[in-house]
Every structure is written in C-alpha cells, then in structure tokens.
Design an enzyme around this catalytic site. Structure first.
Site, short mmCIF file in Angstrom:
data_model
loop_
_atom_site.label_atom_id
_atom_site.label_comp_id
_atom_site.label_asym_id
_atom_site.label_seq_id
_atom_site.Cartn_x
_atom_site.Cartn_y
_atom_site.Cartn_z
N GLU A 64 0.82 -1.22 0.00
CA GLU A 64 0.00 0.00 0.00
C GLU A 64 0.85 1.27 0.00
O GLU A 64 0.54 2.25 -0.68
CB GLU A 64 -0.90 0.00 1.25
CG GLU A 64 -1.86 1.16 1.33
CD GLU A 64 -2.93 1.07 0.26
OE1 GLU A 64 -3.77 0.18 0.33
OE2 GLU A 64 -2.91 1.90 -0.68
N LYS A 90 4.90 4.39 -9.94
CA LYS A 90 3.62 4.19 -9.24
C LYS A 90 2.51 3.80 -10.22
O LYS A 90 1.67 2.94 -9.92
CB LYS A 90 3.25 5.45 -8.48
CG LYS A 90 4.21 5.72 -7.32
CD LYS A 90 4.06 7.14 -6.81
CE LYS A 90 4.99 7.40 -5.64
NZ LYS A 90 5.03 8.82 -5.28
N GLY A 135 6.00 11.23 3.41
CA GLY A 135 6.36 11.55 4.79
C GLY A 135 6.53 10.25 5.56
O GLY A 135 5.82 9.27 5.31
N ASP A 155 9.29 8.91 -10.85
CA ASP A 155 8.67 8.39 -9.62
C ASP A 155 7.18 8.10 -9.89
O ASP A 155 6.67 7.03 -9.52
CB ASP A 155 8.83 9.45 -8.52
CG ASP A 155 8.05 9.09 -7.26
OD1 ASP A 155 8.63 8.44 -6.38
OD2 ASP A 155 6.87 9.47 -7.15
N GLU A 195 13.53 16.45 -2.53
CA GLU A 195 14.85 16.04 -2.06
C GLU A 195 15.93 16.92 -2.69
O GLU A 195 15.66 17.65 -3.66
CB GLU A 195 15.09 14.58 -2.45
CG GLU A 195 14.17 13.67 -1.65
CD GLU A 195 14.36 12.21 -1.98
OE1 GLU A 195 15.47 11.85 -2.41
OE2 GLU A 195 13.41 11.45 -1.79
N1 LIG Z 1 10.53 8.73 2.98
C1 LIG Z 1 9.29 8.77 2.51
O1 LIG Z 1 8.53 9.73 2.73
C2 LIG Z 1 8.74 7.61 1.70
C3 LIG Z 1 7.43 7.69 1.18
C4 LIG Z 1 6.91 6.60 0.48
C5 LIG Z 1 7.69 5.47 0.27
N2 LIG Z 1 8.97 5.44 0.75
C6 LIG Z 1 9.74 4.23 0.52
O2 LIG Z 1 10.12 3.65 1.76
C7 LIG Z 1 11.37 2.97 1.62
C8 LIG Z 1 12.33 3.47 2.68
O3 LIG Z 1 12.56 4.87 2.48
P1 LIG Z 1 13.29 5.78 3.60
O4 LIG Z 1 13.00 7.19 3.20
O5 LIG Z 1 12.92 5.33 4.97
O6 LIG Z 1 14.83 5.43 3.30
P2 LIG Z 1 16.09 5.81 4.19
O7 LIG Z 1 15.74 6.87 5.18
O8 LIG Z 1 17.21 6.03 3.26
O9 LIG Z 1 16.39 4.47 5.03
C9 LIG Z 1 16.90 3.31 4.43
C10 LIG Z 1 17.26 2.29 5.50
O10 LIG Z 1 17.69 1.10 4.84
C11 LIG Z 1 18.97 0.74 5.34
N3 LIG Z 1 19.79 0.16 4.29
C12 LIG Z 1 20.22 0.74 3.14
N4 LIG Z 1 20.97 -0.12 2.43
C13 LIG Z 1 21.02 -1.26 3.15
C14 LIG Z 1 21.64 -2.52 2.96
N5 LIG Z 1 22.39 -2.76 1.86
N6 LIG Z 1 21.47 -3.47 3.89
C15 LIG Z 1 20.75 -3.23 5.00
N7 LIG Z 1 20.12 -2.06 5.24
C16 LIG Z 1 20.26 -1.09 4.32
C17 LIG Z 1 19.60 2.03 5.83
O11 LIG Z 1 20.59 1.66 6.75
P3 LIG Z 1 21.47 2.75 7.57
O12 LIG Z 1 20.54 3.19 8.67
O13 LIG Z 1 22.62 1.93 8.08
O14 LIG Z 1 21.83 3.81 6.61
C18 LIG Z 1 18.39 2.74 6.43
O15 LIG Z 1 18.16 2.28 7.73
C19 LIG Z 1 11.82 3.23 0.17
O16 LIG Z 1 11.43 2.15 -0.64
C20 LIG Z 1 11.06 4.48 -0.21
O17 LIG Z 1 10.84 4.58 -1.62
C21 LIG Z 1 9.51 6.48 1.47
#
Ligand SMILES: NC(=O)c1ccc[n+]([C@@H]2O[C@H](COP(=O)([O-])OP(=O)(O)OC[C@H]3O[C@@H](n4cnc5c(N)ncnc54)[C@H](OP(=O)(O)O)[C@@H]3O)[C@@H](O)[C@H]2O)c1
Length: 410
Positions: free
Chosen positions: A114, A190, A287, A186, A175
């Site tokens: 979702e 979707k 977010g 992006d 970003e």
């Molecule tokens: N941010 C948003 O608003 C948002 C909205 C909708 C969807 N999403 C989706 O949600 C997902 C996560 O986004 P996010 O913004 O939370 O990303 P993020 O802040 O960059 O966090 C990524 C996490 O994954 C870990 N990671 C990265 N590479 C790794 C590896 N090789 N092995 C193990 N762990 C690893 C990182 O570890 P470290 O802590 O060690 O760096 C970090 O904890 C993505 O698919 C994104 O498209 C995000």
C-alpha cells in the site's frame, strides 16, 4: 496475554524508524483486534542485524530499505520461505513485480505494498479488495506530491519553476536531488504498479513513457488560466480497444475536474468503472509517519488474513503513446500579420487535427494564438506541431500541453 506476531524489519531510516515507533504505540490495540501482539524480532541496517537470523525468527518481513538490491534479494528470500512481505518500495515493484508476485503465488503467501503508491491514500486496498468485483476502465491521478506542490506554488504565486522547486526543497517536499520526482519517473513507477493491479497485466517501469515538469513556465500556467485550466502532473492508465495505455505527463484540467482542486504536496487517485462511475481518493502523499501508517495497515491485514487470492494475469497489450488520442492546448507566438491564422489552420487541416477553440491575443511582438484541440492521435499531433514550427510566421517554438477534455460537473 496475546501470542506474539514477530516482525523482521529491514531498514530503519525515515520510514523504518517511524514504523518502529508506531508499532510500539499501536501494539496493544492491534493485539486486541487481531488476537496477536506484533513485536519486532530484529532490525537490519547497514551496520546492524543479520538478515538470515531475522528471517528465521520472523512471522512476516517489512522491507523499508528501498532501491533494487539487496531489497529484491531479501524480499524474494522471505517469500520463498513462506513469510508474508510488506514493502513501500515502488522501484522494486515496478521493476521486479512479476518475479516477486510469482514467488508469493508459488508458496501462497502475501506481498502487500500500500505504501508504495500515494502514501497514506488507501488506493491499493480499495482496488484490491473493494473493487475486486469491478471492471476498472481507468485509473488516473496525482501520484507525486513534490511536483504537485511545485505546480501549485507556480499557479498561486506566479513563481518560476526554479523558485518553486527551491521552496519545495526548503520545506522538505523535494529532495536535494529531485530528478526522479520532476522528470516524472517516480510517478511512472507508481502508475506501473497501479496499472498492473487495475488491469491484471504485468507493466514494467520501462513500458511507461513519462514526461516531467522541468520545461513548464509561469507563462504556460498564466495563459491557460484564460481558458479556465489548471496544470497538474498526471499519471493515466486506461483500457483501450487495442490494449492498455499507461503514461505520465503534465496536463491541463478544467477547474471542475475532481483532480483540479488537489493542491500542495497532496496525492489523489480517481478510479473509473462502469459499476461505480468514479471515485476519487486523496490525502498526504509521503512523509515518514504517513508511510509508516500505511505499512502498519498492511501488516495488520497480513495478520488478519491467511493468504489471499493473488491477481490472475491477463497480459493485455500496452499501446504505444503515439497511437493514443489526447486533446491538446497549443500556444503559438506568431508574427502580427494578416493570414497567420489561415496558414496555421492549413497545416492543422492537412494533418487532420481539429481545433475546438482559439483565442488571438496581443499585438505586434506580443501577438499569439492559444488553441485547444479536439482529441487526436498523438503521433499525428506531433507531426502537425513539427510542421507549424517550420513556418516563417512563428516567433518561437510552439508549446503544446495535453488537456483532459471532459468538463466535469462538481
Ligand atoms: N521517505 C518517505 O517519505 C517515503 C514515502 C513513500 C515510500 N517510501 C519508501 O520507503 C522505503 C524506505 O525509504 P526511507 O526514506 O525510509 O529510506 P532511508 O531513510 O534512506 O532508510 C533506508 C534504511 O535502509 C537501510 N539500508 C540501506 N541499504 C542497506 C543494505 N544494503 N542493507 C541493510 N540495510 C540497508 C539504511 O541503513 P542505515 O541506517 O545503516 O543507513 C536505512 O536504515 C523506500 O522504498 C522508499 O521509496 C519512502
């Protein structure tokens, strides 16, 4: 005391940490509702945790790493082990969806996503569950909050694209590297996910042509106001006689259209089906907290249902963009001299492009023609624009933007 439901969390960044916190806060309520108390059995980041240990101890895996690898490898391993997977990863699903869904089907487990589309707006759930019996004809919407904020700011303040983007970055809506958002990539990911679900057909990101908003000027928005039009970056997936079409492009909407009033960093998706006419769902697009809430909703669904029927695959043809018909707005800066309109009408007539309305504006160096065309095959329209741009009466390159033609009654 409710039995534990053990969750392996992969990724602890913006969404992962918000999910961790939300899970802690909601665990009692979820235990009361489902009879099992969700708790983390392990967290994997780049610096902590072992994937194999987490997998062995988990009843379900939540993937919030993002990107393709190792997210793909971990999700496939979890599904192969019969563990349900919840993910927010649009890139992964739009590029490896077939492989992941096949892995889930093979062992009869669930893959929920979702949060990958439209943030907290529950469009996947509505399509997958509420609309399971409806024949969806069209899904279209605003699925990228960053670009919607930029376009809304340009319309509200008259700002340039660059200034509105800078403001979005200041406010955290864009970003530091906004490329995927502003180019439409992006939104295309979707739309690939939504189209797959709507039409039971595999759609890969590479099959979704996309255009972004980087070339949009404050003038485009201003001039279109004269026609009562509002500019949005839209994702459109629709059935056609010869297959389906899935695309992303900037587009003018009439003010009465349900998506025209969606402003700022919001998302909205309209679903059309003969059984229900149409519904529009809208809400915050992204977010950490909002995304985490959608992820937790999926986890509760996983806990409350033991495997659900996964979509059969129809494999409809994906129709090339140039064959799809669209209406267009065309803005032409022309020489202020007699016969200009006739010359342009001649080219349009030769290419069988028909004009719905035309307004002649300005004098001298400001002379311009603003036209709205009836729907026409895009390849044919592109040919007409190329021919018009060669005419000596043109003072600058023509600007063409699609228009959603229907005038909606609100
Ligand atoms: N941010 C948003 O608003 C948002 C909205 C909708 C969807 N999403 C989706 O949600 C997902 C996560 O986004 P996010 O913004 O939370 O990303 P993020 O802040 O960059 O966090 C990524 C996490 O994954 C870990 N990671 C990265 N590479 C790794 C590896 N090789 N092995 C193990 N762990 C690893 C990182 O570890 P470290 O802590 O060690 O760096 C970090 O904890 C993505 O698919 C994104 O498209 C995000």
């Amino acid at each position: 005391m409710a039995d534990p439901f053990r969750v392996g969390l992969l990724g602890h960044g913006t969404v992962g940490s918000a999910f961790d916190e939300l899970l802690g806060r909601q665990a009692d309520a979820i235990a009361a509702a489902t009879g099992r108390r969700p708790e983390l059995c392990g967290v994997l980041t780049r610096s902590r945790g072992s994937f194999q240990e987490i997998l062995d101890g988990a009843d379900a895996v939540v993937e919030l790493i993002g990107g393709l690898e190792p997210a793909r490898e971990y999700a496939l391993a979890a599904l192969a082990a019969g563990k349900p997977v919840v993910t927010a990863n649009k890139q992964l699903l739009s590029q490896h969806g077939d492989e992941l869904f096949a892995a889930a089907r093979q062992v009869g487990t669930q893959l929920r996503y979702e949060a990958a589309v439209a943030g907290v707006v529950p469009v996947i759930r509505v399509m997958r569950e509420s609309f399971a019996g409806a024949h969806i004809e069209k899904v279209h919407g605003i699925v990228n909050g960053t670009t919607n904020y930029i376009l809304s700011e340009m319309a509200r303040t008259g700002a340039s694209y660059a200034d509105a983007l800078a403001r979005a970055q200041e406010l955290g809506y864009a970003e530091a590297d906004p490329t995927d958002d502003v180019t439409g990539k992006d939104a295309a990911a979707k739309m690939a996910i939504l189209a797959r679900l709507a039409f039971h057909t595999p759609v890969h990101l590479d099959q979704v042509p996309y255009e972004g908003i980087e070339e949009i000027t404050a003038n485009d928005i201003d001039y279109a106001k004269e026609f009562g039009l509002v500019l949005k970056l839209l994702g459109v997936a629709e059935r056609r006689a010869d297959g389906i079409s899935v695309r992303v492009f900037p587009c003018f909407l009439y003010r009465g259209h349900p998506l025209a009033s969606v402003s700022g960093p919001f998302n909205a998706v309209t679903l059309e089906s003969p059984a229900i006419t149409e519904i529009t769902l809208s809400g915050p697009g992204a977010g950490g907290q909002e995304t985490a809430s959608a992820v937790l909703g999926d986890l509760v669904s996983v806990m409350s249902s033991s495997g659900m029927e996964l979509d059969p695959i129809e494999k409809l043809e994906i129709v090339p963009g140039e064959q799809v018909e669209s209406a267009f707005y065309l803005h032409l800066e022309v020489e202020d001299q007699p016969g200009v309109l006739g010359e342009i009408a001649k080219v349009l007539g030769e290419k069988l492009v028909s004009v719905k309305s035309v307004v002649q504006k300005g004098l001298g160096e400001k002379a311009r023609l603003v036209m709205v065309m009836h729907p026409v095959a895009e390849g044919r329209f592109d040919g007409a624009v190329a021919a018009i741009s060669e005419l000596p009466i043109m003072r600058s390159a023509p600007r063409a933007i699609r228009v959603i033609e229907e005038e909606f009654v609100s």
